[in-house]
Design a protein around this motif. Sequence first.
Motif, short mmCIF file in Angstrom:
data_model
loop_
_atom_site.label_atom_id
_atom_site.label_comp_id
_atom_site.label_asym_id
_atom_site.label_seq_id
_atom_site.Cartn_x
_atom_site.Cartn_y
_atom_site.Cartn_z
N ASN A 1 4.22 6.92 13.91
CA ASN A 1 5.48 7.02 14.65
C ASN A 1 6.57 6.09 14.12
O ASN A 1 7.58 5.88 14.80
N ASN A 2 6.40 5.54 12.94
CA ASN A 2 7.41 4.69 12.32
C ASN A 2 7.88 5.33 11.03
O ASN A 2 7.09 5.92 10.28
N ILE A 3 9.19 5.24 10.76
CA ILE A 3 9.74 5.77 9.50
C ILE A 3 9.43 4.77 8.40
O ILE A 3 9.85 3.61 8.45
N ILE A 4 8.67 5.22 7.39
CA ILE A 4 8.29 4.33 6.29
C ILE A 4 8.97 4.72 4.98
O ILE A 4 8.79 4.05 3.96
N GLY A 5 9.76 5.78 5.00
CA GLY A 5 10.45 6.21 3.80
C GLY A 5 11.02 7.59 4.00
O GLY A 5 11.20 8.06 5.13
N THR A 6 11.35 8.28 2.92
CA THR A 6 11.93 9.61 3.00
C THR A 6 11.31 10.51 1.94
O THR A 6 10.77 10.05 0.94
N ILE A 7 11.39 11.84 2.20
CA ILE A 7 10.96 12.84 1.23
C ILE A 7 12.20 13.65 0.85
O ILE A 7 12.95 14.08 1.72
N GLN A 8 12.39 13.87 -0.46
CA GLN A 8 13.54 14.60 -0.97
C GLN A 8 13.10 15.85 -1.72
O GLN A 8 12.09 15.83 -2.41
N LYS A 9 13.88 16.93 -1.58
CA LYS A 9 13.68 18.17 -2.32
C LYS A 9 14.98 18.49 -3.03
O LYS A 9 16.04 18.56 -2.41
N GLY B 1 6.01 8.75 -12.61
CA GLY B 1 5.27 7.50 -12.75
C GLY B 1 6.06 6.39 -13.41
O GLY B 1 5.80 5.22 -13.17
N ASP B 2 7.05 6.74 -14.26
CA ASP B 2 7.75 5.71 -15.01
C ASP B 2 9.22 5.59 -14.64
O ASP B 2 9.93 4.76 -15.19
N THR B 3 9.72 6.44 -13.75
CA THR B 3 11.15 6.45 -13.42
C THR B 3 11.35 6.13 -11.95
O THR B 3 10.83 6.84 -11.09
N HIS B 4 12.08 5.06 -11.68
CA HIS B 4 12.44 4.67 -10.32
C HIS B 4 13.97 4.67 -10.21
O HIS B 4 14.66 4.17 -11.10
N ILE B 5 14.49 5.23 -9.13
CA ILE B 5 15.94 5.30 -8.94
C ILE B 5 16.27 4.76 -7.57
O ILE B 5 15.61 5.06 -6.58
N LEU C 1 9.64 11.12 -3.47
CA LEU C 1 9.58 10.26 -2.29
C LEU C 1 10.35 8.97 -2.53
O LEU C 1 10.57 8.56 -3.67
N ALA C 2 10.77 8.33 -1.46
CA ALA C 2 11.45 7.04 -1.54
C ALA C 2 10.93 6.13 -0.45
O ALA C 2 10.57 6.59 0.64
N ASN C 3 10.85 4.83 -0.75
CA ASN C 3 10.41 3.89 0.27
C ASN C 3 11.55 3.52 1.21
O ASN C 3 12.69 4.01 1.05
N ASP D 1 0.83 -1.20 0.00
CA ASP D 1 0.00 0.00 0.00
C ASP D 1 0.87 1.25 0.00
O ASP D 1 0.57 2.24 -0.67
N ILE D 2 1.96 1.20 0.78
CA ILE D 2 2.86 2.35 0.86
C ILE D 2 3.52 2.61 -0.50
O ILE D 2 3.56 3.74 -0.99
N ASN D 3 4.02 1.55 -1.13
CA ASN D 3 4.67 1.70 -2.43
C ASN D 3 3.68 2.23 -3.46
O ASN D 3 4.02 3.07 -4.30
#
Length: 447
Positions: free
Chosen positions: A78-86, A32-36, A21-23, A2-4
């Motif tokens: 209260n759990n880290i489920i991923g990260t947000i990048q700018k 939508g088409d690019t994962h790194i 965002l990153a998991n 669900d998170i992904n």
Amino acid sequence: ADINKFLEDYSKNSIDDSLFLANKNGLAYVDGDTHIDISGRRYFKLAIDGISNISERTISRINGEYIFVGSVPLYYDNNIIGTIQKIYTDKQMNELFAASLFSSKGYMYVINSEGYIILHTKHINCALKSDNYFRDVYEYGNVEAVRKMKDDIKANKSGFMENAVNGEKTFSAYTPIEQVHDWYLVTSVPTDVIAENGNIVMKIFYMVMVSLVLIFLVSICYFAWNKRRQKRVLEKIAFVDNVTGGNTYNKFLVDVQETLSNKINKQFYILSFDVDNFKYINNFYGFACGDKILRQIYSSVSVWMQPGETAARISGDRFVCFLLDADEERIEALFSAIRNITEENLILHFSAGVYVIKDYDENINLMVDKASVAAQTIKGVLNQHVVYYSKQFDDQTARNEELKRDLKLAIKNDEFVAFYQPKVDINSGKLVGAEALIRWQTKDNRL
């Protein structure tokens, strides 16, 4: 999963290409088409450990340009489920330091704990001999100042020093940038032009950091809101019956299991009932009428129940109740109240079975089945609507299963024998036919 899915949907719908965002495994959803895979990046490792940070100048894996990446942890429950990048371009970061200080004679650096210069103002007095601030200050002969500065930075403390650059005395202040891991801001100005606006750069920088934090907070709030919305939708599907608007059987099982798990010292009962010949109502009056009757039945049962009791529609016209009081008169009173609820002047008849719960650890589905078995035994019996499950039902069930097994053996062993009873015309005395009878003759006297 669900998170992904959420991260991928967000990347497709986001209008800000600089925010991604990153998991938890470091798979970044850029669009939508690019994962790194950024799992090896230091900024990701720090953020996944709960440390907000901005990277040093790095090369983009998308377009090959120099960029800076701000990264913060993404929390849920209260759990880290991923990260947000700018992403900040090299130009954007340097523009933050374009302001002149102290009548265009001041300048500043952003360095890390090892002294390496990450950013600096474009200023004629911002003299650089190398890419390391400690080394530059040292080579200008300020040995003691470098030692003190290193000790303060190691202790994550602010400080100031006086040093000389090309013979000009300079006052320098340095402080940790609290919002950014391992970054320190150094502002320098000739001692003869120190003025009141010495903190303007800090204000500008912190304003940018506040804006960044606000973007992150909005993203987190959106994620939490969307997750709660999805949860409410799933709960409605799982726990709200689409016909009666009341509990589903799944919700009934959850509520009963929770009550029995508390080991309350009370007597509980399972009541299972259905409407006799309900198929006739659906066929003759239509399914819309049938659904309406089911809603009226559930509504009447809900009003009738006491606090601590619960009910649900299992399927079709089958209902089940979890009761504190299963007195026959009480149940009969319920059926009397809902027997004439229809506008079509139909008279409803019910068959109900009651199972007395003796073992809280018994499977709830088995309890409901036993109550339903009891109800089936009075189908079509006039003036009897309620029967209580007893051991004789267990014995009868076992006997029925044994008969099924013996019938299969009888067919296999040719134990069924045909006998013919002659039919004679009494006027003529002639044989006109015969009545065939089948008798079961067991070879081992099983019957």
